[in-house]
Design an enzyme around this catalytic site. Structure first.
Site, mmCIF file in Angstrom:
data_model
loop_
_atom_site.group_PDB
_atom_site.id
_atom_site.type_symbol
_atom_site.label_atom_id
_atom_site.label_comp_id
_atom_site.label_asym_id
_atom_site.label_seq_id
_atom_site.Cartn_x
_atom_site.Cartn_y
_atom_site.Cartn_z
ATOM 1 N N CYS A 375 0.826 -1.205 0.000
ATOM 2 C CA CYS A 375 0.000 0.000 0.000
ATOM 3 C C CYS A 375 0.865 1.263 0.000
ATOM 4 C CB CYS A 375 -0.979 -0.037 1.177
ATOM 5 S SG CYS A 375 -2.319 1.178 1.046
ATOM 6 N N HIS A 502 -3.577 -4.876 -0.106
ATOM 7 C CA HIS A 502 -3.114 -5.483 1.148
ATOM 8 C C HIS A 502 -3.228 -7.008 1.064
ATOM 9 C CE1 HIS A 502 -2.693 -1.918 3.819
ATOM 10 N NE2 HIS A 502 -3.532 -1.374 2.950
ATOM 11 N N GLU A 504 -2.006 -9.277 2.870
ATOM 12 C CA GLU A 504 -2.093 -9.952 4.174
ATOM 13 C C GLU A 504 -3.522 -10.208 4.610
ATOM 14 O OE1 GLU A 504 -1.868 -5.474 5.240
ATOM 15 O OE2 GLU A 504 -1.207 -6.828 3.646
#
Length: 530
Positions: A375, A502, A504
Site C-alpha cells: 500500500c 493489502h 495480508e
C-alpha cells in the site's frame, strides 16, 4: 433455525475473546455445522475506519469494503471464509439506524427507547446474518459491567427467551506470586455481575498463564453454578492456532452442542492439527524487519504478523520479526536494518516516518535484500526509485508534499475536489490483472486475482513510462481501470515486489498470501542458500 453462542468477557479486556470466538467457530465448522461469527463493538464509531491503530489495532478491510475490527480477521483466518460489513455490529450503526427510522416515522409516534427499540435493532441485525447458518457465534466486545455493552447484553438476554442460545464467559484467573495459587475471586465477581443482568453462563473459559488447577476448577464451578466439565482451562500458548485444539481437548464444543440440543458429531481437525504441529517443529529461523509507524503496538500489523506465520509453515522456516519504528531509521540510519533476511514496508497514512520508510526501501534495493512493500509502502517504493534511479530530486507523493516538483504518486483527476474522507478512498476487493512472464505471475499462477484495497493515492500515469524505462516493472494493473498500477517488481533483484493492495488480509493458515510466501522463501534462500 440457527442457534446462537454469545461470548462475553469479564475481569479485564485483552483476554482473547476474539481468539476464543474464532476457535469456537472453527470447532463448530469442523463438525459439519454451517457456522459464522459476528463481532459486536460497543463504541460509538460507525466503523473502525477512522480509528487510530495505536488505540485499536489494525483496521481490517473486507471484500465488500467494510472497515472493521481486527477480530473479524481472526474469524476469517480460523474459519477460512470471507465475511461482510454486516458481521460487525457497532453502537454507531445501531443508533444511526434507529434514529433514521424515527425520523422516517417508522415508530408511529412512539417514544423511542433503549428497550425495546435499540435492543430490537440489535436482535434484528444478528438474525439477519443468521438466516443462512446453523450456528452463529456472537462476540460482545468489552467486559461485563461496561456501560457501553449494556444494550447488547440485554439484547442477548432477551434472545435466550426467543431462540436456542448458549453463553460462554471468558474470565481471568490470576496466580499471585506471594501466595502461589490461582485466585478465582475475580471470576466469581464477574459471573455475579453477569447473572445480575439475567444471564447465566453455560460455560466458563478460564484464562490463565498455566493450566487451571483442579481445586480452582471446582471452586469456580461451585460459586458460578456451572458444571465442572464446562469450566474450561485456556492457558497461555505461543501459537494462537493451538487454542482450538486445547478447547477441543477440554470438551468445550462437545458440551455446547449438547446444551444447544445438537447431535454430537466428531470434528475433523486433522489438517489444522498438522499445521500446528509443523509450526511447532520448525527449527531454522529467518529475521524479517517490519519498518512501520505503529510498531509499538504489534496488533497494528496483526494480519502481516499472521501472514508471515502462515508463510513460515509453507516454507518450513520460522520467521522472527524485527519491529522497527520508521522514525528511528531516520534518526539512527541503516544500522537498524543490518543483518535482516528480509524487509517489509507496510501501509500507513500521514507524513510521520515517511523518510525512514523510503530509506528502508533504498537499503533493500541496494543491498539485494528480499523486499515487500504494501500500500503506502508500494507508493514509497515508486518515490524511492524516482529519486535515486531516475534522479528526480524531491519526487514525492502529493499526500505528503503537495508542492513536490515530481508528483510520482498523486490523486487521479476524477478524485480531485472530492471530500477527503469521502468518495476518493478505494476500499475492498478489486480485480488485478497480472502480466505474463513476471515474478507476480509466477507467484499467483494466474492472470486475474481479486485483492483488498484501502488507499486513496495512485501512481501518477505521467511518470510510468520513465519508471519502466529505467527497469521498474509494473507487473499488475487494475482490472477495471488500466491507469491504476497494482504490482511493481524489479527484475534482477533476489526478490523485490510491492503491491498497492493489502495481500495480508486474505492470507490463511493453510493458504498463505503468495507475495508473503515468496518473501519468506527468498529470505530463507538468502540465509541458507537456494
Amino acid at each position: 433455525m440457527a442457534k446462537f453462542i454469545f461470548v462475553t468477557g469479564g475481569v479485564v479486556s485483552g483476554l482473547g475473546k476474539g481468539i476464543t470466538s474464532a476457535s469456537l467457530g472453527l470447532l463448530m465448522k469442523s463438525r459439519g455445522f454451517r457456522t459464522t461469527n459476528i463481532k459486536i463493538d460497543p463504541y460509538l464509531n460507525y466503523d473502525a475506519g477512522t480509528m487510530n491503530p495505536y488505540q485499536h489495532g489494525e483496521v481490517f478491510v473486507l471484500d465488500d469494503g467494510g472497515e472493521v475490527d481486527l477480530d473479524l480477521g481472526n474469524y476469517e483466518r480460523f474459519l477460512d471464509t470471507s465475511l461482510t460489513f454486516e458481521h460487525n455490529i457497532t453502537t454507531g450503526k445501531v443508533y444511526s439506524s434507529v434514529i433514521e427510522k424515527e425520523r422516517r416515522g417508522d415508530y408511529l409516534g412512539a417514544t423511542v427507547q433503549v428497550i425495546p427499540h435499540i435492543t430490537n435493532e440489535i436482535k434484528e441485525r444478528i438474525r439477519r446474518i443468521a438466516r443462512d447458518y446453523d450456528i452463529v457465534v456472537v462476540e460482545i466486545g468489552g467486559t461485563v459491567g461496561d456501560i457501553e455493552s449494556m444494550p447488547f447484553l440485554e439484547a442477548a438476554r432477551q434472545m435466550q427467551l426467543e431462540e436456542d442460545v448458549a453463553f460462554v464467559h471468558v474470565t481471568y484467573v490470576p496466580k499471585l506470586k506471594v501466595v502461589g495459587e490461582q485466585k478465582t475471586k475475580p471470576t466469581q465477581h464477574s459471573v455475579k455481575e453477569l447473572r445480575s443482568l439475567g444471564i447465566q453462563p453455560d460455560a466458563i473459559i478460564a484464562r490463565s498463564e498455566d493450566p487451571l488447577e483442579e481445586s480452582a476448577r471446582r471452586k469456580i464451578s461451585l460459586f458460578t453454578n456451572v458444571p465442572e466439565e464446562a469450566v474450561i482451562s485456556a492457558y497461555d500458548v505461543e501459537d494462537t492456532y493451538e487454542v482450538p485444539l486445547i478447547l477441543e481437548k477440554e470438551g468445550l464444543a462437545r458440551y455446547i452442542t449438547k446444551s444447544l440440543g445438537l447431535e454430537d458429531r466428531k470434528p475433523d481437525l486433522r489438517s489444522w492439527r498438522e499445521m500446528v504441529e509443523k509450526y511447532k517443529r520448525l527449527e531454522e529461523t529467518v529475521e524479517i524487519a517490519v519498518v512501520g509507524k505503529y510498531v509499538k503496538l504489534a496488533d497494528s500489523y496483526l494480519s502481516i504478523k499472521e501472514a508471515l506465520k502462515h508463510s513460515s509453515v509453507a516454507n518450513r522456516v520460522k520467521v522472527r520479526i524485527r519491529w522497527i519504528e520508521s522514525e528511528d531509521v531516520e534518526k539512527e540510519g541503516y544500522e537498524l536494518l543490518k543483518g535482516v533476511d528480509g524487509i517489509i514496508v507496510p501501509g500507513g497514512f500521514g507524513a510521520r516516518g515517511t523518510e525512514g520508510k523510503i530509506m528502508a526501501v533504498h537499503y533493500a534495493r541496494e543491498k539485494g535484500i528480499p523486499f515487500l512493500g504494501i500500500c503506502f509502502g508500494f507508493q514509497l517504493t515508486v518515490v524511492e526509485f524516482a529519486r535515486n534511479v531516475l534522479g528526480l530530486e524531491g519526487a514525492h507523493s502529493t499526500e505528503i508534499d503537495p508542492n513536490t516538483p515530481y508528483p510520482v504518486v498523486d490523486l487521479l483527476p476524477e478524485q480531485r475536489g472530492i471530500d477527503k474522507l469521502g468518495g476518493t478512498m478505494r476500499l475492498g476487493a478489486y480485480p488485478v490483472r497480472i502480466k505474463e512472464g513476471t515474478l507476480a505471475r509466477a507467484l499467483y499462477g494466474k492472470e486475474l486475482i481479486y485483492e483488498r484495497h484501502r488507499h486513496r493515492w495512485e501512481v501518477n500515469p505521467i511518470f510510468i513510462e520513465q519508471l519502466e524505462n529505467k527497469g521498474l516493472v509494473f507487473s499488475g494493473i487494475s482490472g477495471d481501470d488500466k491507469r491504476r498500477m497494482e504490482i511493481l517488481e524489479l527484475p534482477g533483484h533476489p526478490y523485490f515486489i510491492a503491491t498497492q493492495y493489502h495481500p495480508e488480509l486474505k492470507s490463511r493458515p493453510m493458504n498463505p498470501a503468495p507475495v508473503f510466501r515468496g518473501l519468506v522463501k527468498a529470505a530463507k534462500e538468502k540465509k541458507f542458500g537456494g
